[in-house]
Design an enzyme around this catalytic site. Structure first.
Site, PDB file in Angstrom:
ATOM      1  N   ARG A 179       5.309  -7.794  17.377  1.00 43.70           N
ATOM      2  CA  ARG A 179       3.663  -7.583  17.727  1.00 43.70           C
ATOM      3  C   ARG A 179       3.488  -6.388  17.317  1.00 43.70           C
ATOM      4  NH1 ARG A 179       4.855 -10.273  22.668  1.00 43.70           N
ATOM      5  NH2 ARG A 179       6.246  -9.578  23.443  1.00 43.70           N
TER       6      ARG A 179
ATOM      7  N   ARG B  64       1.133   2.245  13.082  1.00 42.12           N
ATOM      8  CA  ARG B  64       2.079   0.675  12.972  1.00 42.12           C
ATOM      9  C   ARG B  64       3.543   0.434  14.259  1.00 42.12           C
ATOM     10  NH1 ARG B  64       1.718   0.074   7.551  1.00 42.12           N
ATOM     11  NH2 ARG B  64      -0.631   1.204   8.235  1.00 42.12           N
TER      12      ARG B  64
ATOM     13  N   ASP C 220       6.351  -2.071   9.580  1.00 39.68           N
ATOM     14  CA  ASP C 220       6.409  -2.940   8.399  1.00 39.68           C
ATOM     15  C   ASP C 220       6.978  -2.773   7.763  1.00 39.68           C
ATOM     16  OD1 ASP C 220       3.982  -2.614   6.761  1.00 39.68           O
ATOM     17  OD2 ASP C 220       3.584  -0.079   6.463  1.00 39.68           O
TER      18      ASP C 220
ATOM     19  N   ASP D  71       8.225  -3.917   3.875  1.00 37.30           N
ATOM     20  CA  ASP D  71       7.624  -3.718   2.688  1.00 37.30           C
ATOM     21  C   ASP D  71       8.619  -3.899   1.561  1.00 37.30           C
ATOM     22  OD1 ASP D  71       4.930  -2.675   2.614  1.00 37.30           O
ATOM     23  OD2 ASP D  71       5.389  -0.785   3.268  1.00 37.30           O
TER      24      ASP D  71
HETATM   25  N1  ROI Z   1       4.465   7.905   6.815  1.00 38.24           N
HETATM   26  C1  ROI Z   1       5.054   7.619   7.056  1.00 38.24           C
HETATM   27  N2  ROI Z   1       6.223   8.720   6.979  1.00 38.24           N
HETATM   28  N3  ROI Z   1       5.790   6.815   6.875  1.00 38.24           N
HETATM   29  C2  ROI Z   1       5.601   5.240   7.005  1.00 38.24           C
HETATM   30  O1  ROI Z   1       6.591   4.142   6.676  1.00 38.24           O
HETATM   31  C3  ROI Z   1       4.483   5.202   6.371  1.00 38.24           C
HETATM   32  N4  ROI Z   1       3.544   3.952   6.241  1.00 38.24           N
HETATM   33  C4  ROI Z   1       2.213   3.453   6.042  1.00 38.24           C
HETATM   34  C5  ROI Z   1       1.703   5.041   5.661  1.00 38.24           C
HETATM   35  C6  ROI Z   1       0.521   5.539   7.352  1.00 38.24           C
HETATM   36  C7  ROI Z   1       1.121   5.376   4.581  1.00 38.24           C
HETATM   37  N5  ROI Z   1       1.984   6.300   6.006  1.00 38.24           N
HETATM   38  C8  ROI Z   1       3.642   6.635   6.544  1.00 38.24           C
HETATM   39  O2  ROI Z   1       1.595   2.869   5.868  1.00 38.24           O
END
Ligand code: ROI
Length: 165
Positions: A90, A100, A103, A105
Site C-alpha cells: 500500500r 513512503r 520504495d 529501485d
Molecule cells: N533518504 C534516505 N535516507 N533513504 C531513502 O531511501 C530515501 N529515499 C528517497 C528520498 C526522499 C530522496 N530520501 C531518502 O526517495
C-alpha cells in the site's frame, strides 16, 4: 524459485527504503518477498541500515537495504514486479521526496546501462547517496560504478548511515 540455472539470467541490485508504518518491518518483509517474485532469486542481502532523510528533513529517518537478485526477467518486467510489490505494501507517497511506505529501485542490471522513460540504470543518484552505497558495498564492495569501485564513491560521501542488525 526452484532453479534459474537452465536459462539466461541477469544479476540486478535492488535498493529498498521505507520511513512509514514500521519501516524496519516493511524492509525486512520486502527482502523476503523479493525472493518470491516470478523468475527472481535473492542471492545476497545487506543488513538493514538507519539513515537520515536525504531531501526534506521534516520526515522520519529511513530504513534502507540492498539486495542482489538473480533474475530471468527483462529490466522492465522486473520493474513491473517491483512496482506491484510496492503496491502490495500500500505504497503511500505523500509528496515528491517525501515519506513512503516502501520504495524499490533498480540500481544496477548486469553491466547494462538503460535509458528508458520508465527506468534509468545505473540509478542516476546512487553514486551520491550513502544510504544506497553503504549497504551495496556490504554485499558487493568490488563492483565498479562508472569504472571506479563502489567503495571509492562511498569514501567521498558523508556517511551517516548506521546498521540496525
Ligand atoms: N533518504 C534516505 N535516507 N533513504 C531513502 O531511501 C530515501 N529515499 C528517497 C528520498 C526522499 C530522496 N530520501 C531518502 O526517495
Amino acid at each position: 524459485m526452484s532453479s534459474t540455472s537452465d536459462r539466461q539470467t541477469s544479476l540486478a541490485y535492488i535498493g529498498l527504503g521505507s520511513n512509514l508504518e514500521q519501516p524496519q518491518q516493511q524492509v525486512a518483509t520486502a527482502l523476503e518477498e523479493l525472493d518470491t517474485l516470478t523468475l527472481c532469486r535473492v542471492t545476497a542481502a545487506s543488513r538493514l541500515y538507519a539513515s537520515r532523510p536525504v531531501g526534506p528533513q521534516d520526515q522520519p529517518d529511513f530504513v534502507n537495504a540492498v539486495a542482489a537478485v538473480e533474475t530471468g526477467l527483462s529490466p522492465l518486467a522486473l520493474l513491473d514486479q517491483l512496482q506491484a510489490l510496492e503496491q502490495r505494501h500500500r505504497r503511500r507517497r505523500e509528496r515528491h521526496w517525501g515519506p513512503r511506505t516502501l520504495d524499490l529501485d533498480v540500481l544496477l542490471f548486469d553491466r547494462t546501462p538503460i535509458v528508458h522513460e520508465r527506468l534509468r540504470v545505473p540509478h542516476p543518484s546512487m553514486h551520491e547517496r550513502a544510504f544506497v552505497l553503504r549497504p551495496l558495498c556490504e554485499i558487493a564492495p568490488r563492483l565498479p560504478l562508472y569504472e571506479q569501485p563502489l567503495s571509492q564513491w562511498l569514501a567521498r560521501l558523508d556517511d551517516d548511515v548506521t546498521p540496525l542488525n
